[in-house]
Design an enzyme around this catalytic site. Sequence first.
Site, PDB file in Angstrom:
ATOM      1  N   ASP A 224      18.306  24.792   8.583  1.00 33.82           N
ATOM      2  CA  ASP A 224      18.052  23.433   9.238  1.00 33.82           C
ATOM      3  C   ASP A 224      16.880  23.973  10.049  1.00 33.82           C
ATOM      4  O   ASP A 224      17.101  25.001  10.983  1.00 33.82           O
ATOM      5  CB  ASP A 224      19.323  23.076  10.021  1.00 33.82           C
ATOM      6  CG  ASP A 224      18.837  21.785  10.895  1.00 33.82           C
ATOM      7  OD1 ASP A 224      19.043  20.521  10.115  1.00 33.82           O
ATOM      8  OD2 ASP A 224      18.134  21.903  11.937  1.00 33.82           O
TER       9      ASP A 224
ATOM     10  N   TYR B 296      10.669  22.273  16.456  1.00 32.01           N
ATOM     11  CA  TYR B 296      11.163  23.752  16.725  1.00 32.01           C
ATOM     12  C   TYR B 296       9.973  24.792  16.811  1.00 32.01           C
ATOM     13  O   TYR B 296      10.167  25.695  17.063  1.00 32.01           O
ATOM     14  CB  TYR B 296      12.069  24.347  15.695  1.00 32.01           C
ATOM     15  CG  TYR B 296      13.379  23.225  15.583  1.00 32.01           C
ATOM     16  CD1 TYR B 296      13.662  22.293  16.617  1.00 32.01           C
ATOM     17  CD2 TYR B 296      14.296  23.435  14.771  1.00 32.01           C
ATOM     18  CE1 TYR B 296      14.889  21.609  16.437  1.00 32.01           C
ATOM     19  CE2 TYR B 296      15.519  22.702  14.650  1.00 32.01           C
ATOM     20  CZ  TYR B 296      15.640  21.667  15.530  1.00 32.01           C
ATOM     21  OH  TYR B 296      16.801  21.049  15.300  1.00 32.01           O
TER      22      TYR B 296
ATOM     23  N   LYS C  78      12.584  18.073  10.144  1.00 29.17           N
ATOM     24  CA  LYS C  78      12.665  16.766  10.538  1.00 29.17           C
ATOM     25  C   LYS C  78      11.281  16.434  11.279  1.00 29.17           C
ATOM     26  O   LYS C  78      10.563  17.199  11.819  1.00 29.17           O
ATOM     27  CB  LYS C  78      13.542  17.046  11.835  1.00 29.17           C
ATOM     28  CG  LYS C  78      15.070  17.397  11.532  1.00 29.17           C
ATOM     29  CD  LYS C  78      15.896  17.496  12.742  1.00 29.17           C
ATOM     30  CE  LYS C  78      17.383  18.269  12.429  1.00 29.17           C
ATOM     31  NZ  LYS C  78      16.698  19.971  12.465  1.00 29.17           N
TER      32      LYS C  78
ATOM     33  N   HIS D 294      13.544  12.554  13.241  1.00 29.05           N
ATOM     34  CA  HIS D 294      14.339  13.511  14.243  1.00 29.05           C
ATOM     35  C   HIS D 294      14.963  12.267  15.627  1.00 29.05           C
ATOM     36  O   HIS D 294      15.928  12.780  15.952  1.00 29.05           O
ATOM     37  CB  HIS D 294      13.218  14.249  14.975  1.00 29.05           C
ATOM     38  CG  HIS D 294      13.961  15.724  15.441  1.00 29.05           C
ATOM     39  ND1 HIS D 294      13.212  16.479  15.757  1.00 29.05           N
ATOM     40  CD2 HIS D 294      15.097  15.973  16.074  1.00 29.05           C
ATOM     41  CE1 HIS D 294      14.110  17.631  16.181  1.00 29.05           C
ATOM     42  NE2 HIS D 294      15.117  17.085  16.633  1.00 29.05           N
TER      43      HIS D 294
END
Length: 276
Positions: free
Chosen positions: A45, A50, A75, A108
Amino acid sequence: MTVPSLTLNTGAPIPQLGLGTSPLNDAQAADAVAAAIDLGYRHIDTALRYGNERGVGEGVRRGGIDRGELFVTTKLDGPYQGDDRAIGGLEESLDRLGLEYVDLLLMHWPLPARGLFVSTWHTFEKLHADGRARAIGVSNFKPGHLERLLAESETVPAVNQIELNPYVTRTAQRAFDAEHGILTESWSPFGGSGARVLDERVLAEVAARHGKTPGQVVLRWHVQVGLVVIPRSRNPQRMAENLDVFDFELSADDLAAIASLARGPGAGVDSDRVGH
């Protein structure tokens, strides 16, 4: 180690336990993902936010197994809501990952004040139809947000990834998801910043009965109540420990003891107020 799978509403399998990669940077993510694949993880994931999609892609290549054996999630967040922006957003993510498709694309955050999540979902439906996203879902969506999607679109989200742990159990949300054929996936399964879930005496007692760690008990709880769970780690020893939760079962008394830790429906992040 073979991780059991659950079935998405698309009919595709999703490994029930995967590797979360926030807040790793590219170099850390590459090492972690490669190590995880070697240990037996098949579910990875990540997210645009990120900042480690390139590293995740590198780790996937270093893992050296067939792409079809892996389940990769990414996401898209606020900058890619509305006006078909998610099309370019996924193209950029796929380029960073070095992949032709993702197994799951998530929105998200709903960001309801912007009023764009329904139009964004229609764009996600296009990405699903053309195969670049094998399944589509959401993250941090509450029942009210999902009710709008269900009323104004043709596609039921495959997954709702939400903050979920023994303190933040979101019972009503989980029931809503299950009623509508949406799998609930847990982020922050050990508790968020400042939470001390793993220090709870109740978990130590349950762990001692099973010869496991408190962390393994928490992950077993997620698995046993039917959730998909993505614990984060870059430590191969901890990754292996997190994977070793399929050889025991929590009793009804164990589950009741863990349920006593719940802090009520107001606990955790409120996605009507928080998001990106």
